[in-house]
Design a protein around this motif. Structure first.
Motif, PDB file in Angstrom:
ATOM      1  N   LEU A   1      -5.260   6.933  -0.971  1.00 10.84           N
ATOM      2  CA  LEU A   1      -4.378   5.506  -0.658  1.00 10.84           C
ATOM      3  C   LEU A   1      -4.628   4.930  -1.867  1.00 10.84           C
ATOM      4  O   LEU A   1      -5.578   4.551  -2.705  1.00 10.84           O
ATOM      5  N   TYR A   2      -3.463   4.003  -2.200  1.00 10.18           N
ATOM      6  CA  TYR A   2      -3.607   2.841  -3.104  1.00 10.18           C
ATOM      7  C   TYR A   2      -3.393   1.522  -2.343  1.00 10.18           C
ATOM      8  O   TYR A   2      -2.663   1.399  -1.429  1.00 10.18           O
TER       9      TYR A   2
ATOM     10  N   LYS B   1      -2.842   2.075   7.155  1.00 13.24           N
ATOM     11  CA  LYS B   1      -3.320   3.435   6.468  1.00 13.24           C
ATOM     12  C   LYS B   1      -3.329   4.324   7.189  1.00 13.24           C
ATOM     13  O   LYS B   1      -3.094   5.658   6.909  1.00 13.24           O
ATOM     14  N   THR B   2      -3.527   4.654   8.672  1.00 14.16           N
ATOM     15  CA  THR B   2      -3.409   5.766   9.376  1.00 14.16           C
ATOM     16  C   THR B   2      -2.164   6.298   9.765  1.00 14.16           C
ATOM     17  O   THR B   2      -2.006   7.320  10.425  1.00 14.16           O
TER      18      THR B   2
ATOM     19  N   GLU C   1       0.798  -1.173   0.185  1.00 10.99           N
ATOM     20  CA  GLU C   1       0.147  -0.026  -0.075  1.00 10.99           C
ATOM     21  C   GLU C   1       0.907   1.314   0.069  1.00 10.99           C
ATOM     22  O   GLU C   1       2.113   1.265   0.349  1.00 10.99           O
ATOM     23  N   LEU C   2       0.272   2.388  -0.625  1.00 10.05           N
ATOM     24  CA  LEU C   2       1.075   3.558  -0.447  1.00 10.05           C
ATOM     25  C   LEU C   2      -0.072   4.714  -0.431  1.00 10.05           C
ATOM     26  O   LEU C   2      -1.093   4.721  -0.453  1.00 10.05           O
ATOM     27  N   ALA C   3       0.485   5.923  -0.187  1.00  9.24           N
ATOM     28  CA  ALA C   3      -0.394   7.127   0.257  1.00  9.24           C
ATOM     29  C   ALA C   3       0.289   8.181  -0.432  1.00  9.24           C
ATOM     30  O   ALA C   3       1.417   8.299  -0.590  1.00  9.24           O
ATOM     31  N   ILE C   4      -0.545   9.183  -0.974  1.00  7.62           N
ATOM     32  CA  ILE C   4      -0.227  10.345  -1.589  1.00  7.62           C
ATOM     33  C   ILE C   4      -0.836  11.463  -0.504  1.00  7.62           C
ATOM     34  O   ILE C   4      -2.006  11.638  -0.289  1.00  7.62           O
TER      35      ILE C   4
END
Length: 576
Positions: A270-271, A235-236, A173-176
């Motif tokens: 989120l991806y 995620k958080t 997972e990744l985040a922008i």
């Protein structure tokens, strides 16, 4: 070889425009003028008897030691008949001389030698280096922001394509995090664009200090920045980073005699949740950023409202934990450990409780796992350790005998490079003796990290501190590994105690653990003992040391002192 052929060889050898050397046993026994010119050496005698590595830098450009590489190249040439490679000599003026080398083993006059041809390619290498530098410069100009030096939009799009592809392949997972400064236009309008540019540069300097090394910080243009978080654990975690960014933005900025305050609005996508495509990830983050603006600025929002709510709770919890530690709102409770044969106190385990001012006392199950995730466990462990050490010293000074203090230790703490230094300092500062202490690490944590912390465990034992494996039986120990670990005690997990003496599997595990401890000559203790049946079975099976509600719940230090006083009073009555 005939005299004519010998003269011809010598002539060709001497007149060759390539630098030539003949090596015997790796050392130069002959060379021509061209190699002297290449190296800037006047006399052949200065080269005779030298290895090529003797006139070369210690390391070759590929990072190999010259002395080792020459042997490797020579060995390759002998096996394959010849070998061609690049080499760097040190010229007389100290500059590097690049040569294209061909090594050829030959037999001459019944002697095995190596014929070495060196063609000077220094000019070509310099031109290649210059071209590469120009190429890198053009790449930087195309992919970096001219004002801040940060990567720009073009770099971000290319990087995002790479990481989403890798994330898809490895199911990560990744985040922008899309950030826009609040009311930045007012700074430009009031102080001018030059001041605004200085603010942007200051922010570009601050942000790398709060993001992880593996994260990518980008300036998209204007007052917009993006952070790309890879390998997201939770995620958080993106929310925790967003909060750190907002905090660092809120610190005053000093520009041209003015004190400026800025804030930011951050949108998070989120991806793979947000559809996965590049455009959609960016649009979702952009939309979430405008949600943050609409909610009053100086905050973050996920594209999903539910995630925003969860993340805010987690960020709020971390803030409360840190504030409570600063405000001394934590307590240390102690649970006695008893020898079931004679009822004597052998020690106690220290537990932390959260005495939050707005609620009742909170048990560790509510916050320890979160503290592990966020790294807060490290300062919390250190606080508990210092508090418990100080209490032990006080009890011994009062004439009590509290036995051994058992302290739980997180793997994050144990793996810190400065842990041993901090431990020694804390023992010295509090006056606590090492032999009064036992440090406990859970089986699930110690086994996967054993190689990384083995030396630290050894040092702890050498200090005189005991080491115990907690929650034994539910982890991944193997007997072959267990026998080599520097430990003094096993603590049987309470999951194997609660169904005693009726569960056959639990009985078998308990008996095996007791036998193992005897064979390894280490102590064993059962925790979570609550009934007389459990106590009787463990005692009869050979496990004498216990802790659990059958004896006492974890209690404050003042309650422990009451136990000590009762014990002392009973002892005096018996003596009288």
């Amino acid at each position: 070889m005939s005299i004519y052929k010998k003269l011809l060889f010598e002539t060709l050898f001497e007149e060759s425009t390539d630098g030539l050397m003949i090596l015997e046993n790796g050392k130069c026994i002959e060379c021509n003028q061209a190699i002297l010119n290449t190296l800037g050496v006047k006399d052949k005698n200065l080269l005779y008897g030298l290895l090529p590595s003797n006139i070369s830098p210690e390391l070759q450009p590929d990072g190999q030691k010259s002395s080792l590489k020459e042997k490797k190249m020579m060995r390759f040439a002998l096996i394959h008949g010849s070998h061609n490679f690049d080499w760097v000599y040190t010229g007389r003026n100290g500059e590097d001389v690049w040569v294209d080398v061909t090594m050829t083993p030959i037999t001459m006059d019944q002697q095995d030698i190596v014929y070495v041809s060196c063609r000077d390619v220094s000019r070509r290498k310099k031109e290649e280096k210059k071209l590469l530098e120009e190429k890198e410069k053009l790449y930087r100009l195309a992919h970096n922001d001219a004002l801040t030096g940060l990567p720009n939009r073009l770099f971000f799009i290319e990087r995002l394509k790479q990481v989403t592809s890798m994330a898809k392949r490895h199911r990560r997972e990744l985040a922008i995090l899309f950030m826009d400064l609040d009311r930045f236009k007012e700074i430009n309008d009031s102080l001018g664009h030059a001041a605004g540019d200085k603010v942007l540069c200051e922010i570009a300097t601050r942000l790398p200090g709060v993001i992880r090394k593996e994260d990518t910080l980008v300036r998209l243009g204007g007052d917009e920045f993006v952070i790309l978080m890879e390998n997201l654990f939770d995620k958080t975690d993106a929310a925790i980073l967003a909060k750190k960014i907002l905090d660092v933005l809120n610190e005053p900025i000093y520009i041209d005699g003015h004190i400026l305050y800025v804030s930011g609005s951050i949108g998070i996508s989120l991806y793979p949740e947000n559809n996965g495509s590049i455009d959609n990830l960016i649009n979702c983050a952009d939309t979430a950023m405008y949600k943050a603006k609409a909610k009053g600025r100086n905050n973050f929002q996920f594209h999903s409202n539910d995630l925003t709510e969860i993340a805010n709770e987690r960020v709020g919890l971390e803030e409360k934990l840190r504030q409570s530690l600063n405000n001394d709102e934590f307590l240390v409770y102690y649970q006695p450990q008893i020898n079931s044969e004679n009822g004597e106190l052998t020690g106690m385990e220290a537990f932390v409780r959260w005495n939050h001012k707005n609620t009742k006392i909170i048990s560790p199950s509510k916050f320890i796992a979160f503290a592990e995730e966020t790294g807060f466990i490290v300062p919390l462990d250190q606080w508990v350790m210092k508090k418990a050490f100080t209490q032990m010293v006080q009890w011994y000074k009062m004439g009590y005998n509290p036995g051994i203090l058992a302290l739980n230790l997180s793997m994050k703490q144990l793996r810190r490079e400065d842990f041993i230094f901090r431990l020694k300092s804390m023992l010295k500062e509090t006056g606590c003796k090492p032999e009064w202490v036992s440090l406990e690490v859970t089986e699930n944590q110690i086994m996967p990290n054993l190689e990384k912390v083995f030396d630290t465990l050894t040092q702890i034992r050498e200090m005189g501190i005991k080491i115990a494996i907690d929650d034994f039986g539910i982890g991944c120990s193997t007997l072959s590994r267990l026998k080599d670990i520097p430990i003094d005690k096993l603590k049987i997990d309470q999951t194997f105690i609660k169904n005693l003496p009726h569960n056959k599997n639990d009985i078998s595990i308990i008996k095996a653990a007791i036998l193992l401890s005897k064979n390894l000559n280490i102590d064993i203790i059962a925790k979570g003992v609550e009934t007389e049946e459990q106590k009787r079975f463990l005692t009869e099976t050979g496990c004498m040391h216990m802790q659990g509600y059958i004896y006492a719940k974890p209690m404050m230090a003042s309650k422990m002192e009451e136990m000590f006083k009762i014990k002392c009073h009973n002892t005096l009555d018996m003596e009288q």
